[in-house]
Motif scaffolding. Structure first.
Motif, PDB file in Angstrom:
ATOM      1  N   SER A   1       0.900  -1.154  -0.147  1.00 14.23           N
ATOM      2  CA  SER A   1       0.221   0.038  -0.057  1.00 14.23           C
ATOM      3  C   SER A   1       0.980   1.198  -0.161  1.00 14.23           C
ATOM      4  O   SER A   1       0.562   2.164  -0.830  1.00 14.23           O
ATOM      5  N   ARG A   2       1.855   1.172   0.927  1.00 15.33           N
ATOM      6  CA  ARG A   2       2.936   2.341   0.893  1.00 15.33           C
ATOM      7  C   ARG A   2       3.348   2.720  -0.701  1.00 15.33           C
ATOM      8  O   ARG A   2       3.488   3.961  -0.889  1.00 15.33           O
ATOM      9  N   VAL A   3       3.821   2.068  -1.203  1.00 11.63           N
ATOM     10  CA  VAL A   3       4.385   1.990  -2.635  1.00 11.63           C
ATOM     11  C   VAL A   3       3.439   2.611  -3.716  1.00 11.63           C
ATOM     12  O   VAL A   3       3.497   3.560  -4.457  1.00 11.63           O
TER      13      VAL A   3
ATOM     14  N   ASN B   1      -6.921   7.476  -8.778  1.00 13.71           N
ATOM     15  CA  ASN B   1      -7.908   6.709  -8.296  1.00 13.71           C
ATOM     16  C   ASN B   1      -9.250   6.845  -8.883  1.00 13.71           C
ATOM     17  O   ASN B   1     -10.093   6.106  -8.680  1.00 13.71           O
ATOM     18  N   ARG B   2      -9.512   7.896  -9.827  1.00 11.25           N
ATOM     19  CA  ARG B   2     -10.449   8.129 -10.663  1.00 11.25           C
ATOM     20  C   ARG B   2     -10.573   7.676 -11.954  1.00 11.25           C
ATOM     21  O   ARG B   2     -11.185   7.502 -12.823  1.00 11.25           O
ATOM     22  N   GLU B   3      -9.059   7.108 -12.317  1.00 12.14           N
ATOM     23  CA  GLU B   3      -8.992   6.708 -13.790  1.00 12.14           C
ATOM     24  C   GLU B   3      -9.019   5.020 -13.665  1.00 12.14           C
ATOM     25  O   GLU B   3      -9.286   4.268 -12.336  1.00 12.14           O
ATOM     26  N   LYS B   4      -8.714   4.294 -14.857  1.00 12.96           N
ATOM     27  CA  LYS B   4      -8.533   2.907 -14.700  1.00 12.96           C
ATOM     28  C   LYS B   4      -7.654   2.379 -13.888  1.00 12.96           C
ATOM     29  O   LYS B   4      -6.447   2.836 -13.620  1.00 12.96           O
ATOM     30  N   PRO B   5      -7.951   1.184 -12.862  1.00 11.42           N
ATOM     31  CA  PRO B   5      -7.007   0.835 -11.971  1.00 11.42           C
ATOM     32  C   PRO B   5      -5.833   0.270 -12.551  1.00 11.42           C
ATOM     33  O   PRO B   5      -5.838  -0.221 -13.741  1.00 11.42           O
ATOM     34  N   ILE B   6      -4.758   0.237 -11.550  1.00 11.44           N
ATOM     35  CA  ILE B   6      -3.555  -0.691 -12.129  1.00 11.44           C
ATOM     36  C   ILE B   6      -3.700  -1.927 -11.222  1.00 11.44           C
ATOM     37  O   ILE B   6      -4.302  -1.852 -10.293  1.00 11.44           O
ATOM     38  N   TYR B   7      -2.884  -3.056 -11.491  1.00  8.39           N
ATOM     39  CA  TYR B   7      -2.684  -4.128 -10.836  1.00  8.39           C
ATOM     40  C   TYR B   7      -1.488  -4.819 -10.285  1.00  8.39           C
ATOM     41  O   TYR B   7      -0.374  -4.322 -10.825  1.00  8.39           O
ATOM     42  N   TYR B   8      -1.579  -5.419  -9.293  1.00  8.84           N
ATOM     43  CA  TYR B   8      -0.239  -6.078  -8.531  1.00  8.84           C
ATOM     44  C   TYR B   8      -0.261  -7.618  -8.845  1.00  8.84           C
ATOM     45  O   TYR B   8      -1.272  -8.327  -8.437  1.00  8.84           O
TER      46      TYR B   8
ATOM     47  N   SER C   1      -5.442  -1.357  -7.570  1.00  5.12           N
ATOM     48  CA  SER C   1      -5.087   0.078  -6.961  1.00  5.12           C
ATOM     49  C   SER C   1      -6.557   0.726  -6.267  1.00  5.12           C
ATOM     50  O   SER C   1      -6.439   1.296  -5.204  1.00  5.12           O
ATOM     51  N   LYS C   2      -7.468   0.349  -6.976  1.00  5.23           N
ATOM     52  CA  LYS C   2      -8.858   0.942  -6.813  1.00  5.23           C
ATOM     53  C   LYS C   2      -9.085   0.497  -5.185  1.00  5.23           C
ATOM     54  O   LYS C   2      -9.439   1.447  -4.185  1.00  5.23           O
ATOM     55  N   ASP C   3      -8.977  -0.821  -5.013  1.00  5.21           N
ATOM     56  CA  ASP C   3      -9.490  -1.129  -3.649  1.00  5.21           C
ATOM     57  C   ASP C   3      -8.544  -0.913  -2.528  1.00  5.21           C
ATOM     58  O   ASP C   3      -8.906  -0.659  -1.419  1.00  5.21           O
ATOM     59  N   ILE C   4      -7.031  -0.967  -2.711  1.00  5.08           N
ATOM     60  CA  ILE C   4      -6.097  -0.695  -2.069  1.00  5.08           C
ATOM     61  C   ILE C   4      -6.093   0.730  -1.487  1.00  5.08           C
ATOM     62  O   ILE C   4      -6.035   1.068  -0.242  1.00  5.08           O
ATOM     63  N   LEU C   5      -6.449   1.717  -2.429  1.00  2.00           N
ATOM     64  CA  LEU C   5      -6.746   3.083  -2.279  1.00  2.00           C
ATOM     65  C   LEU C   5      -7.893   3.416  -1.290  1.00  2.00           C
ATOM     66  O   LEU C   5      -7.675   4.548  -0.723  1.00  2.00           O
TER      67      LEU C   5
ATOM     68  N   GLU D   1      -9.723 -12.506  -5.348  1.00  2.00           N
ATOM     69  CA  GLU D   1      -9.707 -12.181  -6.674  1.00  2.00           C
ATOM     70  C   GLU D   1     -10.638 -10.950  -6.898  1.00  2.00           C
ATOM     71  O   GLU D   1     -11.894 -10.748  -6.529  1.00  2.00           O
ATOM     72  N   TRP D   2     -10.108 -10.148  -7.763  1.00  3.59           N
ATOM     73  CA  TRP D   2     -10.867  -9.110  -8.000  1.00  3.59           C
ATOM     74  C   TRP D   2     -11.500  -9.090  -9.374  1.00  3.59           C
ATOM     75  O   TRP D   2     -11.105  -9.961 -10.211  1.00  3.59           O
ATOM     76  N   GLU D   3     -12.711  -8.405  -9.490  1.00  2.76           N
ATOM     77  CA  GLU D   3     -13.457  -8.433 -10.510  1.00  2.76           C
ATOM     78  C   GLU D   3     -12.967  -7.600 -11.538  1.00  2.76           C
ATOM     79  O   GLU D   3     -12.157  -6.613 -11.524  1.00  2.76           O
TER      80      GLU D   3
END
Length: 341
Positions: A262-264, A276-283, A308-312, A339-341
């Motif tokens: 989350s820090r990174v 966070n208002r745009e398309k999310p990125i993934y880990y 990124s959406k969920d973490i933020l 698992e993210w949708e």
């Protein structure tokens, strides 16, 4: 004058100013000062205090001294496709600009490491930084992990084949639903094996357009070199496909360390790399990469771990911790990767 002379005598004779001295001001002034002193909030003053230029300079000097005293380490030292400790970040960016550096067998990626990461003590550790992923922990046993992980995936394939033979009339979707329980168990075993064997590196995956790749990479590279992001980063060079988005990977040490993951991400947001208002990125964890679990893998395993959406959006550490393993509502004793949708 008599009062002042008397006050001076008091200083000479007693070593302090007497209460009768007008050095403290008249009664009104003394009352105002005493009232201010009784209500003065030291903590609030320090919180709101604006540092002087001298204080800022001293703080920066101390930071520079600490950095200079640390022994720098580069797992990519001696490799032409990576930043070397002997060159500045500016020189590295000028030598290998991703927009125009051609892809080749010697430059499949362009790398930069966080030089403040502790150097490994073991000389015989699996140096998987040479395979194109994040610098490993010195305790990492990637060879053993790959063997175990592939065995688990073969087990999942065999389970599906057995069900298909037993129930030839079942649709593909119905078979998939029956396999899902075993899939969840096997995915958990894969991730637990990665954790137990210290194969825990992973990365936030950032895509950008060709026209922006040099500028975005410059931000990522400088922040990595300054110990502000993760343990390393890489960017794809020019493969001749101009319309194809460029991939950058910002590596973290441990995909189970949600606080650091989350820090990174939040630092990337501060740097303007994530919105966070745009398309999310993934880990994605490197364990999945070594097992070749892409988005189109035949096991129907989600290729990424976090969004990124969920973490933020997480407000507490408890919420963050819930993102790695999530309990099923119908069975509180069973666990599965989120698992993210």
């Amino acid at each position: 004058m008599a009062v002042k002379i008397g006050a001076m005598r008091s200083v000479e004779e007693n070593g302090y100013l007497s209460d009768e001295s007008d050095f403290y001001g008249d009664e009104v002034a003394k009352h105002e000062l005493e009232e201010k002193a009784s209500t003065f909030d030291v903590a609030e003053w320090w919180k709101c205090k604006i540092p002087t230029l001298m204080e800022i300079a001293e703080k920066n000097m101390k930071t520079d001294i600490v950095k200079e005293s640390v022994k720098l380490y580069n797992p990519y030292e001696g490799r032409g496709e990576a930043r070397q400790l002997s060159e500045t970040v500016d020189d590295f960016l000028a030598r290998l600009p991703p927009a125009t550096t051609p892809f080749s067998s010697t430059i499949p990626w362009i790398f930069i490491a966080n030089p403040y990461r502790k150097a490994p003590q073991r000389k015989d550790h699996d140096d998987y930084s040479r395979t194109g992923e994040g610098p490993p922990d010195e305790r990492s046993e990637w060879g053993a992990f790959t063997v175990t992980g592939n065995r688990l995936l073969q087990e999942l394939t065999q389970i599906r084949h057995t069900l298909e033979k037993k129930k030839p009339g079942k649709t593909k979707a119905a078979i998939t639903r029956e396999v899902n329980a075993d899939k969840d168990r096997i995915v958990k075993e894969i991730l637990d094996t990665a954790k137990n064997l210290h194969c825990t590196t992973g990365k936030w995956m950032l895509f950008c357009d060709e026209a922006e790749v040099n500028a975005v990479w410059s931000v990522v590279a400088r922040a990595t070199a300054d110990n502000d992001l993760g343990i390393a980063a890489k960017v794809a060079p020019d493969d001749g496909q101009n319309r194809k988005p460029r991939l950058m990977c910002i590596y973290t040490k441990d995909f189970t360390d949600m606080k650091d993951v989350s820090r990174v991400l939040h630092k990337m947001k501060d740097l303007g790399l994530v919105n966070n208002r745009e398309k999310p990125i993934y880990y994605k964890c490197d364990a999945y990469t070594y097992l070749e679990l892409t988005s189109a893998n035949p096991y129907n395993i989600k290729a990424s771990l976090y969004s990124s959406k969920d973490i933020l959006q997480a407000k507490t550490e408890k919420q963050l911790d819930s993102f790695f393993y999530k309990k099923k509502k119908k069975d509180e004793g069973d666990w599965r990767p989120l698992e993210w949708e």
